[in-house]
Design an enzyme around this catalytic site. Structure first.
Site, mmCIF file in Angstrom:
data_model
loop_
_atom_site.group_PDB
_atom_site.id
_atom_site.type_symbol
_atom_site.label_atom_id
_atom_site.label_comp_id
_atom_site.label_asym_id
_atom_site.label_seq_id
_atom_site.Cartn_x
_atom_site.Cartn_y
_atom_site.Cartn_z
ATOM 1 N N PHE A 11 146.562 30.159 78.528
ATOM 2 C CA PHE A 11 145.138 30.072 78.194
ATOM 3 C C PHE A 11 144.212 30.253 79.400
ATOM 4 O O PHE A 11 143.525 31.272 79.543
ATOM 5 C CB PHE A 11 144.937 28.717 77.514
ATOM 6 C CG PHE A 11 143.526 28.311 77.241
ATOM 7 C CD1 PHE A 11 142.608 29.185 76.693
ATOM 8 C CD2 PHE A 11 143.129 26.997 77.497
ATOM 9 C CE1 PHE A 11 141.314 28.779 76.415
ATOM 10 C CE2 PHE A 11 141.847 26.583 77.217
ATOM 11 C CZ PHE A 11 140.925 27.470 76.698
ATOM 12 N N GLY A 13 144.846 30.694 82.576
ATOM 13 C CA GLY A 13 145.282 31.761 83.489
ATOM 14 C C GLY A 13 144.760 33.121 83.068
ATOM 15 O O GLY A 13 144.321 33.919 83.905
ATOM 16 N N LEU A 35 156.886 33.226 79.827
ATOM 17 C CA LEU A 35 156.700 33.456 78.386
ATOM 18 C C LEU A 35 157.410 32.378 77.571
ATOM 19 O O LEU A 35 158.267 32.658 76.730
ATOM 20 C CB LEU A 35 157.186 34.859 77.988
ATOM 21 C CG LEU A 35 156.415 36.016 78.634
ATOM 22 C CD1 LEU A 35 157.004 37.356 78.217
ATOM 23 C CD2 LEU A 35 154.930 35.955 78.282
ATOM 24 N N THR A 125 144.931 18.798 86.737
ATOM 25 C CA THR A 125 144.130 18.256 85.633
ATOM 26 C C THR A 125 143.535 16.904 86.006
ATOM 27 O O THR A 125 144.111 16.165 86.815
ATOM 28 C CB THR A 125 145.041 18.085 84.391
ATOM 29 O OG1 THR A 125 144.398 17.217 83.458
ATOM 30 C CG2 THR A 125 146.373 17.432 84.750
ATOM 31 N N ASP A 126 142.422 16.553 85.353
ATOM 32 C CA ASP A 126 141.844 15.216 85.568
ATOM 33 C C ASP A 126 142.777 14.112 85.046
ATOM 34 O O ASP A 126 142.610 12.944 85.385
ATOM 35 C CB ASP A 126 140.452 15.095 84.930
ATOM 36 C CG ASP A 126 140.420 15.371 83.427
ATOM 37 O OD1 ASP A 126 141.474 15.690 82.843
ATOM 38 O OD2 ASP A 126 139.320 15.253 82.844
ATOM 39 N N GLU A 127 143.762 14.488 84.223
ATOM 40 C CA GLU A 127 144.625 13.460 83.626
ATOM 41 C C GLU A 127 145.524 12.774 84.659
ATOM 42 O O GLU A 127 146.103 11.728 84.359
ATOM 43 C CB GLU A 127 145.457 14.065 82.499
ATOM 44 C CG GLU A 127 144.552 14.623 81.429
ATOM 45 C CD GLU A 127 145.265 14.954 80.131
ATOM 46 O OE1 GLU A 127 146.328 14.381 79.867
ATOM 47 O OE2 GLU A 127 144.742 15.794 79.391
ATOM 48 N N TYR A 149 153.597 13.968 80.614
ATOM 49 C CA TYR A 149 152.896 15.188 81.036
ATOM 50 C C TYR A 149 152.053 14.922 82.280
ATOM 51 O O TYR A 149 152.188 15.600 83.299
ATOM 52 C CB TYR A 149 151.996 15.718 79.907
ATOM 53 C CG TYR A 149 150.884 16.595 80.415
ATOM 54 C CD1 TYR A 149 151.162 17.828 80.986
ATOM 55 C CD2 TYR A 149 149.547 16.162 80.386
ATOM 56 C CE1 TYR A 149 150.151 18.619 81.505
ATOM 57 C CE2 TYR A 149 148.533 16.949 80.899
ATOM 58 C CZ TYR A 149 148.834 18.177 81.457
ATOM 59 O OH TYR A 149 147.826 18.948 81.984
ATOM 60 N N LYS A 153 152.288 16.310 86.266
ATOM 61 C CA LYS A 153 151.226 17.014 86.982
ATOM 62 C C LYS A 153 150.892 16.273 88.278
ATOM 63 O O LYS A 153 150.674 16.896 89.318
ATOM 64 C CB LYS A 153 149.967 17.141 86.118
ATOM 65 C CG LYS A 153 150.089 18.097 84.953
ATOM 66 C CD LYS A 153 150.369 19.537 85.375
ATOM 67 C CE LYS A 153 149.201 20.229 86.041
ATOM 68 N NZ LYS A 153 149.539 21.669 86.367
ATOM 69 N N LEU A 189 143.620 19.727 70.552
ATOM 70 C CA LEU A 189 142.656 19.287 69.542
ATOM 71 C C LEU A 189 141.825 20.424 68.923
ATOM 72 O O LEU A 189 141.845 20.623 67.701
ATOM 73 C CB LEU A 189 141.714 18.228 70.138
ATOM 74 C CG LEU A 189 140.620 17.731 69.188
ATOM 75 C CD1 LEU A 189 141.195 16.915 68.051
ATOM 76 C CD2 LEU A 189 139.571 16.905 69.948
#
Ligand code: TYD
Length: 342
Positions: A11, A13, A35, A125-127, A149, A153, A189
């Site tokens: 997405f 990228g 892939l 990511t902010d996560e 996840y 990260k 979502l």
């Protein structure tokens, strides 16, 4: 520059590749992508006729494959988007996450050091910060991830720090907010709900839907990463956010409006993430704004345009939602709570 972009069949990228070509930043752009289920060659179709573009099918944690591309293409800069990205999948089965998200970036950084790459940007990511009740995360906030996840990260981010401190590898980390826009795999979502609502299927809202996410348009996010590639300081991290906090309920309301469906299609289900469901993300973004970047898209319009894109681009997502892999994932994760509404 001669750029290697890993994970660009995904997405964010793919939108980054758009931004690179539009800004004429690279004389060569090589994509390396495994892939996996969420990478889609049709997402890259729009670059095929560009003679500066090359595609390599390989895994980011494969040392020989990465080194060969870097040498063959005389790569000078690397941007890493390759990742397993979905919290819910990591709750079903966490095994693939560390491999791609931690070992993958470790491998890229090792190749970068050996091949004297000028700069690596690692997209995170902010996560990694975990959840925040009030206030905002800065780049100095502690990393307190809550799901397999986000922990994988965070492991990748720490690997970047370690390579910078140990060998001086010129690596910069970006931490983006929840991202929306065209070409997002329909498990997150917004695209999950949009594609189901288009088909008049029920959508599973976790608990009360009161969690807060900071949403950013994918093109703004991609341009932020490009700015960090051009101007970011090695050894630093940069938050990329839009100051745009929304509850899940708020998002669902707009999705219903834009697809012309009513609230009877929203099914509140017991939260499958349980205690690992982060209540709120929010980031301070002063550091990247000082590099000259700011977000340009307005959220509500961007979200409505995104829904319209899904309405008009069934040819892109329908083969995904009709694949066995996808149906099996949805049945495994939502079967118990959605039952006959699957
Ligand atoms: P998601 O898009 O998976 O992103 P993240 O977990 O990285 O924030 O989820 C965004 C929010 O939407 C999160 O609070 C969980 C919620 N959610 C649902 O309520 N139902 C769903 O089916 C999904 C996928 C997410």
């Amino acid at each position: 520059m001669r750029l290697l972009v890993t994970g660009a069949a995904g997405f964010i990228g793919s939108h980054f590749v758009d931004a690179v070509f539009e800004n004429e930043v690279a004389e060569r752009l090589a994509v390396l992508d495994a892939l996996t289920y969420s990478g889609n060659l049709s997402t890259l179709e729009r670059f095929r006729s560009n003679d500066r573009f090359r595609f390599y099918h390989a895994r980011v944690e494969d040392p020989a494959a990465v080194a060969n591309v870097v040498r063959d293409e005389h790569i000078t800069h690397i941007v890493n988007f390759a990742a397993e990205t979905h919290n819910d999948r990591s709750i079903l089965d966490s095994s693939a996450f560390l491999t791609t998200n931690a070992i993958g970036i470790d491998n890229l950084l090792t190749v970068a050091r050996r091949e004297s790459i000028a700069k690596v940007v690692h997209v995170s990511t902010d996560e990694v910060y975990g959840s925040i009740g009030s206030g905002r995360f800065t780049e100095k906030s502690p990393l307190e991830p809550n799901t397999p996840y986000s922990a994988s990260k965070a492991a990748g981010d720490l690997q970047c720090r370690a390579h910078f401190v140990t060998w001086g590898t010129p690596v910069v980390v970006t931490r983006g907010g929840n991202t929306y826009g065209p070409y997002q795999f329909p498990e997150k979502l917004i695209p999950f709900f949009a594609t189901r609502l288009i088909d008049a299927k029920k959508v599973p809202l976790y608990g009360e839907g009161s969690q807060v996410r900071e949403w950013i348009h994918v093109r703004d996010h991609a341009e932020g990463i490009l700015q960090v590639l051009l101007e970011g300081c090695p050894g630093e991290a940069y938050n990329i956010g839009d100051d745009n906090e929304r509850t899940n309920r708020d998002i669902v309301r707009i999705l219903l409006e834009e697809t012309g469906r009513d609230a009877s299609l929203v099914k509140q289900i017991p939260d499958p993430r349980g205690g690992a469901h982060d209540a709120r993300y929010s980031m301070e973004t002063l550091r990247i704004r000082k590099l000259g970047w700011s977000p340009k898209r307005v959220f509500e319009q961007g979200l409505r345009d995104t829904v319209r894109w899904y309405v008009q681009n069934e040819a892109w997502w329908r083969p995904i939602t009709e694949s066995e892999e996808y149906k099996e994932y949805v049945a495994n994760y939502y079967g118990r709570t959605l039952g006959s509404d699957l």
